[in-house]
Design an enzyme around this catalytic site. Structure first.
Site, short mmCIF file in Angstrom:
data_model
loop_
_atom_site.label_atom_id
_atom_site.label_comp_id
_atom_site.label_asym_id
_atom_site.label_seq_id
_atom_site.Cartn_x
_atom_site.Cartn_y
_atom_site.Cartn_z
N ASP A 82 0.85 -1.20 0.00
CA ASP A 82 0.00 0.00 0.00
C ASP A 82 0.88 1.25 0.00
O ASP A 82 2.08 1.17 0.26
CB ASP A 82 -0.94 -0.01 1.22
CG ASP A 82 -0.20 0.10 2.55
OD1 ASP A 82 -0.35 -0.80 3.41
OD2 ASP A 82 0.57 1.07 2.74
N HIS A 129 8.25 -5.67 -1.39
CA HIS A 129 7.37 -6.66 -2.02
C HIS A 129 6.50 -6.06 -3.12
O HIS A 129 5.49 -6.67 -3.53
CB HIS A 129 6.50 -7.36 -0.96
CG HIS A 129 7.32 -8.14 0.01
ND1 HIS A 129 6.86 -8.50 1.25
CD2 HIS A 129 8.57 -8.64 -0.06
CE1 HIS A 129 7.79 -9.17 1.89
NE2 HIS A 129 8.84 -9.28 1.13
N SER A 163 4.95 -10.19 11.47
CA SER A 163 5.13 -11.48 12.16
C SER A 163 6.54 -12.02 11.94
O SER A 163 6.91 -13.04 12.51
CB SER A 163 4.11 -12.49 11.62
OG SER A 163 4.34 -12.68 10.22
N1 APR Z 1 -0.62 -2.67 15.17
C1 APR Z 1 0.60 -3.31 15.11
N2 APR Z 1 0.74 -4.61 14.71
C2 APR Z 1 -0.40 -5.26 14.39
C3 APR Z 1 -1.68 -4.67 14.45
C4 APR Z 1 -1.75 -3.31 14.85
N3 APR Z 1 -2.91 -2.65 14.92
N4 APR Z 1 -2.60 -5.60 14.05
C5 APR Z 1 -1.90 -6.74 13.77
N5 APR Z 1 -0.59 -6.54 13.99
C6 APR Z 1 0.52 -7.47 13.81
C7 APR Z 1 0.22 -8.93 14.08
O1 APR Z 1 0.34 -9.24 15.46
C8 APR Z 1 1.27 -9.64 13.23
O2 APR Z 1 2.46 -9.88 13.97
O3 APR Z 1 0.91 -7.41 12.46
C9 APR Z 1 1.57 -8.63 12.12
C10 APR Z 1 1.06 -9.04 10.73
O4 APR Z 1 1.77 -10.17 10.33
P1 APR Z 1 1.51 -10.79 8.88
O5 APR Z 1 0.06 -10.85 8.63
O6 APR Z 1 2.31 -12.05 8.81
O7 APR Z 1 2.10 -9.69 7.89
P2 APR Z 1 3.60 -9.40 7.47
O8 APR Z 1 4.57 -9.74 8.53
O9 APR Z 1 3.63 -8.04 6.91
O10 APR Z 1 3.77 -10.45 6.25
C11 APR Z 1 4.96 -10.45 5.53
O11 APR Z 1 4.05 -12.01 3.95
O12 APR Z 1 2.16 -12.60 2.91
C12 APR Z 1 3.37 -12.05 2.70
O13 APR Z 1 4.12 -10.52 1.06
C13 APR Z 1 3.29 -10.64 2.17
O14 APR Z 1 4.52 -8.68 2.85
C14 APR Z 1 3.82 -9.80 3.32
C15 APR Z 1 4.71 -10.76 4.07
#
Ligand code: APR
Length: 229
Positions: A89, A104, A172
């Site tokens: 985004d 990404h 994560s």
């Molecule tokens: N504020 C802060 N953190 C948050 C909030 C919030 N309001 N809501 C959720 N989270 C945290 C969750 O606890 C989790 O640890 O955001 C994290 C999201 O993790 P993922 O869904 O695994 O996303 P991300 O780490 O960005 O994924 C990495 O995976 O699917 C691929 O290419 C995609 O860029 C992405 C990559």
């Protein structure tokens, strides 16, 4: 000016109404990665992949930068801030951050299927079958799919090597090579990880874990860092 690298994931945009991937209501609970986010999926069912990203673009059109995005822009008053994001985004840019590296890809861009250097801004939210590049190939989302190389990882690692401070927000840390970037930051550098469900990150010195949402934790940390100078 001291250099701050901010490594962000989907969690930083959660409070703007954009779903994360692996939370209970995340995108990967609604869609199979193999169906919508691999080159094989694109070959097998282009319509499904187009629909998936068109839907995400529609959601992005409704979304606005939240307090975390805006606070990170404020940090530039006293620091040289480089955002390294896994997010596709444009909320960091719309929040006012001047240096954003998208590891990404970017949702609002599309590219040629035959020449990855041909990248275009997409007008509106919809990419359709038959939308072609200047070489006549089908345009695809400008997104790094699973199994594809991450062209900007070397640049991101070099930025992390120069960082005086590291901030991780809303990730994560399950996806590599992005999650490995933390190891490029020198041991003595202060490091912060803001995430209500922060993953365990063993053997990282000088790491403060802040189990708060981005909207709450980031403005607080930014105030602390701005008060340092
Ligand atoms: N504020 C802060 N953190 C948050 C909030 C919030 N309001 N809501 C959720 N989270 C945290 C969750 O606890 C989790 O640890 O955001 C994290 C999201 O993790 P993922 O869904 O695994 O996303 P991300 O780490 O960005 O994924 C990495 O995976 O699917 C691929 O290419 C995609 O860029 C992405 C990559």
């Amino acid at each position: 000016m001291k250099k701050i690298v901010v490594l962000t994931g989907a969690g930083v945009s959660a409070e703007s109404g954009l779903k994360t991937f692996r939370d209970h209501d995340g995108l990967w609970h609604e869609h199979r990665v193999e169906d919508v986010a691999t080159p094989e999926a694109w070959e097998r069912n282009m319509d499904l992949v187009l629909e998936f990203y068109n839907e995400r673009r529609k959601n992005l059109q409704e979304a606005k930068p939240n307090a975390a995005h805006i606070a990170l822009a404020r940090l530039e008053e006293k620091y040289d801030v480089q955002i390294v994001t896994q997010n596709v985004d444009d909320l960091h840019e719309r929040g006012g951050s001047s240096k954003v590296l998208h590891l990404h890809g970017e949702l609002k861009k599309v590219r040629s299927s035959v020449d990855p250097s041909l990248v275009y801004e997409l007008q509106g939210w919809e990419l359709k079958k038959g939308d072609l590049c200047e070489k006549g190939s089908q345009l695809r989302p400008h997104i790094v799919w699973f199994g594809e190389p991450v062209p900007l990882i070397v640049e991101a690692a070099s930025l992390c090597e120069q960082a005086d401070i590291l901030i991780i927000i809303g990730s994560s840390l399950q996806v590599y090579p992005a999650a490995g970037l933390i190891h490029y930051v020198f041991a003595g550098a202060p490091k912060y990880y803001i995430d209500p469900r922060a993953a365990a990150v063993p053997f990282i010195p000088n790491l403060e874990i802040i189990r708060k949402t981005a909207g709450e934790g980031v403005p607080e940390l930014v105030n602390r860092l701005l008060a340092w100078c």
